[in-house]
Scaffold this motif. Structure first.
Motif, PDB file in Angstrom:
ATOM      1  N   PRO B 286      47.604  34.404  39.491  1.00  0.00           N
ATOM      2  CA  PRO B 286      47.997  35.815  39.589  1.00  0.00           C
ATOM      3  C   PRO B 286      48.842  36.275  38.405  1.00  0.00           C
ATOM      4  O   PRO B 286      48.733  37.434  37.967  1.00  0.00           O
ATOM      5  N   ARG B 287      49.662  35.357  37.852  1.00  0.00           N
ATOM      6  CA  ARG B 287      50.443  35.703  36.657  1.00  0.00           C
ATOM      7  C   ARG B 287      49.518  36.152  35.535  1.00  0.00           C
ATOM      8  O   ARG B 287      49.752  37.165  34.867  1.00  0.00           O
ATOM      9  N   MET B 288      48.448  35.387  35.334  1.00  0.00           N
ATOM     10  CA  MET B 288      47.521  35.703  34.243  1.00  0.00           C
ATOM     11  C   MET B 288      46.751  36.982  34.542  1.00  0.00           C
ATOM     12  O   MET B 288      46.503  37.795  33.641  1.00  0.00           O
ATOM     13  N   ARG B 289      46.407  37.144  35.811  1.00  0.00           N
ATOM     14  CA  ARG B 289      45.675  38.368  36.165  1.00  0.00           C
ATOM     15  C   ARG B 289      46.561  39.593  35.897  1.00  0.00           C
ATOM     16  O   ARG B 289      46.095  40.584  35.307  1.00  0.00           O
ATOM     17  N   GLY B 296      46.307  45.477  29.112  1.00  0.00           N
ATOM     18  CA  GLY B 296      45.134  46.284  28.804  1.00  0.00           C
ATOM     19  C   GLY B 296      43.940  45.500  28.302  1.00  0.00           C
ATOM     20  O   GLY B 296      42.992  46.068  27.759  1.00  0.00           O
ATOM     21  N   VAL B 297      43.986  44.197  28.462  1.00  0.00           N
ATOM     22  CA  VAL B 297      42.844  43.376  28.047  1.00  0.00           C
ATOM     23  C   VAL B 297      41.668  43.633  28.985  1.00  0.00           C
ATOM     24  O   VAL B 297      40.505  43.713  28.565  1.00  0.00           O
ATOM     25  N   LEU B 298      41.968  43.748  30.262  1.00  0.00           N
ATOM     26  CA  LEU B 298      40.952  44.039  31.272  1.00  0.00           C
ATOM     27  C   LEU B 298      41.478  45.146  32.171  1.00  0.00           C
ATOM     28  O   LEU B 298      42.692  45.258  32.380  1.00  0.00           O
ATOM     29  N   THR B 299      40.575  45.931  32.712  1.00  0.00           N
ATOM     30  CA  THR B 299      40.993  46.855  33.762  1.00  0.00           C
ATOM     31  C   THR B 299      41.096  46.072  35.057  1.00  0.00           C
ATOM     32  O   THR B 299      40.580  44.952  35.180  1.00  0.00           O
ATOM     33  N   SER B 300      41.735  46.641  36.014  1.00  0.00           N
ATOM     34  CA  SER B 300      41.862  46.003  37.312  1.00  0.00           C
ATOM     35  C   SER B 300      40.480  45.716  37.903  1.00  0.00           C
ATOM     36  O   SER B 300      40.242  44.663  38.493  1.00  0.00           O
ATOM     37  N   ASP B 301      39.571  46.657  37.708  1.00  0.00           N
ATOM     38  CA  ASP B 301      38.210  46.470  38.229  1.00  0.00           C
ATOM     39  C   ASP B 301      37.505  45.314  37.528  1.00  0.00           C
ATOM     40  O   ASP B 301      36.807  44.515  38.159  1.00  0.00           O
ATOM     41  N   GLU B 302      37.694  45.247  36.221  1.00  0.00           N
ATOM     42  CA  GLU B 302      37.052  44.150  35.474  1.00  0.00           C
ATOM     43  C   GLU B 302      37.613  42.800  35.915  1.00  0.00           C
ATOM     44  O   GLU B 302      36.860  41.826  36.058  1.00  0.00           O
ATOM     45  N   ALA B 303      38.918  42.748  36.104  1.00  0.00           N
ATOM     46  CA  ALA B 303      39.538  41.494  36.556  1.00  0.00           C
ATOM     47  C   ALA B 303      38.985  41.101  37.920  1.00  0.00           C
ATOM     48  O   ALA B 303      38.691  39.926  38.176  1.00  0.00           O
ATOM     49  N   GLU B 304      38.811  42.064  38.781  1.00  0.00           N
ATOM     50  CA  GLU B 304      38.273  41.769  40.106  1.00  0.00           C
ATOM     51  C   GLU B 304      36.807  41.358  40.012  1.00  0.00           C
ATOM     52  O   GLU B 304      36.356  40.463  40.731  1.00  0.00           O
ATOM     53  N   ARG B 305      36.073  41.995  39.111  1.00  0.00           N
ATOM     54  CA  ARG B 305      34.656  41.619  38.962  1.00  0.00           C
ATOM     55  C   ARG B 305      34.538  40.156  38.510  1.00  0.00           C
ATOM     56  O   ARG B 305      33.705  39.392  39.019  1.00  0.00           O
ATOM     57  N   ILE B 306      35.399  39.741  37.583  1.00  0.00           N
ATOM     58  CA  ILE B 306      35.371  38.342  37.119  1.00  0.00           C
ATOM     59  C   ILE B 306      35.711  37.397  38.278  1.00  0.00           C
ATOM     60  O   ILE B 306      35.070  36.357  38.455  1.00  0.00           O
ATOM     61  N   ALA B 307      36.687  37.799  39.072  1.00  0.00           N
ATOM     62  CA  ALA B 307      37.056  36.963  40.221  1.00  0.00           C
ATOM     63  C   ALA B 307      35.902  36.878  41.215  1.00  0.00           C
ATOM     64  O   ALA B 307      35.622  35.810  41.779  1.00  0.00           O
ATOM     65  N   GLN B 308      35.222  38.001  41.405  1.00  0.00           N
ATOM     66  CA  GLN B 308      34.089  38.001  42.341  1.00  0.00           C
ATOM     67  C   GLN B 308      32.947  37.135  41.817  1.00  0.00           C
ATOM     68  O   GLN B 308      32.302  36.403  42.576  1.00  0.00           O
ATOM     69  N   GLU B 309      32.723  37.189  40.502  1.00  0.00           N
ATOM     70  CA  GLU B 309      31.672  36.339  39.916  1.00  0.00           C
ATOM     71  C   GLU B 309      32.002  34.863  40.117  1.00  0.00           C
ATOM     72  O   GLU B 309      31.109  34.049  40.381  1.00  0.00           O
ATOM     73  N   ALA B 310      33.289  34.534  39.990  1.00  0.00           N
ATOM     74  CA  ALA B 310      33.695  33.141  40.211  1.00  0.00           C
ATOM     75  C   ALA B 310      33.451  32.757  41.670  1.00  0.00           C
ATOM     76  O   ALA B 310      32.967  31.654  41.965  1.00  0.00           O
ATOM     77  N   ARG B 311      33.776  33.665  42.586  1.00  0.00           N
ATOM     78  CA  ARG B 311      33.536  33.370  44.006  1.00  0.00           C
ATOM     79  C   ARG B 311      32.041  33.164  44.259  1.00  0.00           C
ATOM     80  O   ARG B 311      31.641  32.236  44.965  1.00  0.00           O
ATOM     81  N   ASP B 312      31.229  34.019  43.665  1.00  0.00           N
ATOM     82  CA  ASP B 312      29.778  33.884  43.860  1.00  0.00           C
ATOM     83  C   ASP B 312      29.274  32.563  43.262  1.00  0.00           C
ATOM     84  O   ASP B 312      28.447  31.871  43.862  1.00  0.00           O
ATOM     85  N   GLU B 313      29.775  32.254  42.062  1.00  0.00           N
ATOM     86  CA  GLU B 313      29.334  31.020  41.391  1.00  0.00           C
ATOM     87  C   GLU B 313      29.680  29.795  42.236  1.00  0.00           C
ATOM     88  O   GLU B 313      28.857  28.889  42.403  1.00  0.00           O
TER      89      GLU B 313
END
Lengths: 341, 339
Positions: B286-289, B296-313
């Motif tokens: 969560p610190r890194m997120r 501003g490296v990622l939007t909140s949505d982008e960060a969540e999308r990456i997390a969701q992709e990891a969950r799917d993977e």
């Protein structure tokens, strides 16, 4: 073409040949660039440099691990552990890593490592510089164990060990180091797992390893004067083990004596006995005899060490026990070396 | 992998490792009996793993301990093959013969692990020796825990590596515990209030201690050590301070008898709930997120999308493992000797 040379020279020549043929071959160990205590690697650093013939700190665990890691990364290290007694310091690396890496990785890793060491008594080395510990190694799946009994075999088996894709423990014998033998000018690899019938005979089979091969030949000569013809077989490698050659011999001679310099108790001879009786029980006319050292640390005092060491006389006695009259129920030949001194 | 820290890549790998470990842990409850034997999870150690691995380039190699799920994931190994290995299946990374403690993927630079504390440290030095001989400026990372620094193999190998100027970085992940025993109870330096990186001074090499919860700090410290190794200046000892969030390990043997602490030893053994709560507050994922979003490296949505992709993977990896067959029985004898 052959040359008459000592066991150490033959091993050293096999190493030099391998290093010339394959730049991945390295020699590492304590004092190897200076030749080591028995001069086995003498001359190598002069020809190949001190990078490829690399002295190490006295850190058996680390240098064995380093050799394993280098082998996994494409090198073909020949590691010297100066005395087999010191192998205890490296056993985790050898037993838990080298022997298992290929299997644990599902075949992805290979460890083309030769671990050279030497054992054996007879030089007043005392209890920590004289042992024969090969049976420990034969109990570990994944290791090959080689025990050359003479200069020619030492050269050919070393050539094969370096070519082998897996870890090979190459156990030399210090008391054989300066014995001479005709060794082929061009060293050809001797396939690991092929026993050598050193002497043929029809009355009894003697399976002997390392220094005991010479003792068995001397015993056979003495027995021949009594009309007993012994067949002497040197397995040359304990893993893989050429049981077929031994069983075929026993089917003809119907008697077997197994001899090694290691203590009888828990020795590799017990494995040979068990395997032969399973394969050829009906062919045996007598219990299988075992010759080896008594179950005691190797004594320093010269007369005690001489009495402790198994040799020609113990072999002759063991064969006589099998050959006279009905099968005996005597216990294996433990401790007789001392009492007959 | 670039020499400049790629925060998106780092965050992605950290999330993937966390999700993988969560799915290993959940397998015990979701699919009882599928995992037998030992597993050791790296949740909490993601930043240290990813920050370290981010410094590597093609040709470099990594060796690690039995707590080994994180490194290969970040180095490109298939999560499917890893999960199948942990389940003992034929499709596993090591054909089901290695198990959780022995993941190996040399094709991706992950040269393997050991289940014996400290055993792999000299193997890494051997790989570094081979790299030195190849002469391509390749570097080896050797990962181990603080406990391993009490093994002879650690001390012997640091001496050899420094003496030979081997291109290796020793990354000690100090999680403060040797299974149950805490570092200050069994380490003379820790007991004296010293950083464990001080051990480097005995071997004439640099030693640094860093916050292993910050992947950028890890990247910079390990990166400097890697560069030093590449330049032929020899090894460095990096003490990366981390906190594993799970208990030391899970051991399910015999069937149905769990021989592990359900919670971290801080709670189960020492009753130190505050220590654990503090570790949770510092949880690097969560610190890194928070960091990638706030910078501003990622939007909140982008960060969540990456997390969701990891969950799917990782859901797919679990399914792949479950669906895969066990190895044929003769596979048990197939890899005794190389041919």
């Amino acid at each position: 073409m052959s040359r008459n040379e000592t066991y150490v020279k033959a091993v050293g020549r096999a190493l030099a040949d391998a290093m010339r043929a394959d730049e991945r071959v390295f020699v590492i160990g304590e004092d190897v660039a200076e030749g080591g205590p028995y001069t086995t690697t003498a001359g190598l650093s002069e020809e190949f440099g001190r990078e490829r013939v690399r002295n190490t700190p006295i850190s058996e665990a680390a240098i064995t691990g380093v050799a394993i890691g280098a082998a996994q990364s494409g090198m073909r290290p020949v590691l010297e552990i100066m005395y087999i007694d010191f192998l205890t310091l490296a056993l985790d690396q050898l037993v838990n890593a080298a022997a298992k890496a290929h299997a644990m990785s599902g075949g992805q890793l290979t460890v083309p490592l030769v671990l050279r060491t030497q054992g054996g008594a007879g030089q007043r080395g005392g209890a920590q510089h004289s042992q024969s510990l090969e049976s420990w190694l034969t109990h570990v799946p994944g290791l090959k164990v080689v025990m050359p009994s003479g200069a020619a075999d030492a050269a050919g088996l070393m050539a094969a060990a370096i070519l082998d894709p897996g870890p090979v423990v190459f156990v030399e014998h210090k008391a054989l180091y300066f014995r001479r033998e005709d060794v082929p000018e061009t060293i050809e690899p001797i396939e690991l797992g092929r026993a050598r019938t050193v002497r043929t005979g029809d009355d009894v089979t003697i399976v002997a390893t390392s220094r005991m091969v010479g003792e068995a030949l001397a015993a056979a000569q003495e027995l021949a004067e009594e009309g007993i013809e012994a067949e002497v077989i040197d397995p040359r490698t304990l893993v893989p083990f050429d049981l077929d050659t031994i069983v075929a011999s026993v089917r003809r001679t119907n008697r077997l004596v197994v001899a090694h310099e290691a203590v009888v108790h828990g020795g590799f001879g017990a494995e040979v006995v068990a395997a032969v009786q399973e394969a050829a029980f009906d062919d045996l006319d007598a219990p299988i005899g075992r010759v080896g050292a008594p179950f005691a640390p190797i004594p320093f005092s010269p007369p005690l060490e001489d009495a402790y060491l198994p040799g020609r006389q113990q072999l002759v006695d063991a064969v006589r026990r099998l050959s006279v009259g009905s099968p005996s129920l005597r216990l294996p030949y433990i401790g007789a070396g001392l009492t007959s001194a | 992998m670039s020499s400049k820290p790629d925060l998106t890549w780092m965050y992605t790998q950290m999330v993937r490792i966390r999700e993988f470990e969560e799915r290993v842990k959940r397998t015990f409850t979701d699919h009882p009996g599928v995992i037998r034997g030992h597993t050791h999870l790296a949740d909490g150690v993601e930043a240290s793993i990813v920050g370290s691995v981010s410094t590597l380039r093609e040709g470099d190699q990594v060796l690690a301990t039995y707590r080994c799920h994180g490194y290969p994931l970040a180095m490109g190994t298939s999560a499917d093959a890893m999960m199948a290995e942990i389940y003992g299946k034929a499709t596993g990374l090591c054909k089901g013969i290695g198990g959780s403690m022995h993941l190996t993927d040399p094709a991706n630079g992950f040269l393997g692990t050991s289940g014996i504390v400290g055993q792999g440290i000299p193997h890494a030095a051997g790989a570094a020796w081979a790299a030195q001989i190849r002469g391509n400026q390749d570097v080896v990372l050797s990962f181990f825990g603080d406990g391993a620094s009490k093994q002879g193999s650690f001390h012997e190998t640091l001496n050899v590596a420094s003496l030979w100027k081997l291109p290796i970085v020793f990354v000690m992940e100090n999680n403060g515990y040797n299974v149950v025993t805490q570092s200050f109870q069994e380490d003379a330096n820790a007991a004296a209030g010293q950083d464990l990186s001080i051990k480097a001074t005995g071997y004439a090499m640099p030693g640094v201690t860093i916050d292993g919860g910050d992947p950028v700090a890890v990247h910079e410290a390990v990166g400097a050590a890697v560069q030093r190794a590449r330049d032929g200046e020899g090894p460095t000892l990096v003490e990366s301070k981390v906190y594993r969030l799970s208990a030391h390990g899970n051991l399910i043997a015999p069937p149905g008898v769990p021989l592990h602490y359900p919670e971290h030893e801080a709670i189960e053994v020492f009753g130190d709930t505050e220590q654990y709560a503090a570790a949770l507050r510092g949880d690097p994922v969560p610190r890194m997120r928070g960091r990638v979003v706030s910078e501003g490296v990622l939007t909140s949505d982008e960060a969540e999308r990456i997390a969701q992709e990891a969950r799917d993977e990782m859901q797919a990896a679990v399914q792949f493992g479950l669906d895969s067959p066990y190895p044929e029985l003769d596979e048990a004898l197939a890899y005794v000797h190389a041919s």
